[in-house]
Scaffold this motif. Structure first.
Motif, mmCIF file in Angstrom:
data_model
loop_
_atom_site.group_PDB
_atom_site.id
_atom_site.type_symbol
_atom_site.label_atom_id
_atom_site.label_comp_id
_atom_site.label_asym_id
_atom_site.label_seq_id
_atom_site.Cartn_x
_atom_site.Cartn_y
_atom_site.Cartn_z
ATOM 1 N N TYR A 21 -24.755 -48.617 -34.811
ATOM 2 C CA TYR A 21 -23.210 -48.522 -34.146
ATOM 3 C C TYR A 21 -22.396 -47.413 -34.372
ATOM 4 O O TYR A 21 -22.792 -46.887 -35.526
ATOM 5 N N THR A 22 -21.649 -46.998 -33.456
ATOM 6 C CA THR A 22 -21.089 -45.646 -33.838
ATOM 7 C C THR A 22 -19.511 -46.016 -34.825
ATOM 8 O O THR A 22 -18.873 -46.765 -34.186
ATOM 9 N N MET A 64 -18.193 -47.971 -27.330
ATOM 10 C CA MET A 64 -18.953 -47.123 -26.398
ATOM 11 C C MET A 64 -19.708 -48.068 -25.552
ATOM 12 O O MET A 64 -19.557 -49.354 -25.530
ATOM 13 N N ARG A 65 -20.261 -47.472 -24.461
ATOM 14 C CA ARG A 65 -20.914 -48.336 -23.515
ATOM 15 C C ARG A 65 -21.917 -49.258 -24.318
ATOM 16 O O ARG A 65 -22.529 -48.607 -25.273
ATOM 17 N N GLY A 66 -22.003 -50.353 -23.843
ATOM 18 C CA GLY A 66 -23.224 -51.123 -24.321
ATOM 19 C C GLY A 66 -22.723 -51.890 -25.772
ATOM 20 O O GLY A 66 -23.370 -52.793 -26.082
ATOM 21 N N ASP A 107 -7.686 -45.479 -28.261
ATOM 22 C CA ASP A 107 -8.791 -44.779 -28.655
ATOM 23 C C ASP A 107 -10.158 -45.503 -28.732
ATOM 24 O O ASP A 107 -11.142 -44.795 -29.410
ATOM 25 N N ALA A 108 -10.319 -46.319 -28.190
ATOM 26 C CA ALA A 108 -11.666 -47.244 -27.952
ATOM 27 C C ALA A 108 -12.114 -47.549 -29.404
ATOM 28 O O ALA A 108 -13.349 -47.161 -29.472
#
Length: 170
Positions: A21-22, A64-66, A107-108
């Motif tokens: 994970y980011t 993020m995507r996913g 800010d996602a």
């Protein structure tokens, strides 16, 4: 290649059951296993009470995507592993998410908290070796020589004594 010897903060890499994970920021962990509360009465401080406390890992993830918030909310009995800039590895076993996670569109980001029975921290080998060296430099037993030749001779004597005691037992 840059020298990262003095780096102590700034990066964190996070995986949950092997999925990366980011981390957007705000990584925290608490390996504490108990919480204490001071007990005092009218006559003074009497002592403290102690209760079990779950270990905790918190991170703000980037949406993020996913990334599935539903999957994060459903996490139960997962292993959370974080590698930090200071060389520590944080491991949380049998963890679950607490508090429903939501995404901030500006800010996602998604703040996530995992709790569980065990959060441990370990240092990489070079940090452990440095810690051992520092401990050896600070803690000295009286009467022991720090001269390298004396240390080597003492080690050889111990090896000979060990091998001769093993032969007498066999």
């Amino acid at each position: 290649m840059s020298n990262t010897t003095n780096r102590i903060a700034g990066t964190a890499y996070l995986t949950v059951d092997g999925t990366t994970y980011t981390v957007a920021g705000d990584f925290e962990y608490d390996p504490s296993s108990v919480t204490r509360e001071t007990l005092s009465g009218q006559s003074g401080v009497d002592g403290f009470s102690e209760k079990p406390k779950p270990g905790q890992i918190k991170a703000t993830l980037r949406d993020m995507r996913g990334l599935s918030l539903a999957a994060i909310n459903a996490m139960d009995d997962v292993t959370v592993v974080a590698e930090l800039a200071n060389g520590k590895t944080i491991i949380g076993r049998n963890m679950w998410t607490v508090d429903p996670q939501g995404s901030k569109a500006e800010d996602a980001t998604n703040p996530v908290t995992w709790e569980g029975p065990s959060v441990t921290e370990s240092m990489d080998a070079s940090l452990q070796q440095l810690g051992d060296t520092m401990q050896g430099a600070v803690i000295r037993e009286p009467g022991l020589s720090t001269d390298p030749i004396s240390i080597r001779l003492s080690a050889q004597s111990l090896e000979r004594r060990d091998s001769s005691s093993n032969r007498s037992r066999g």
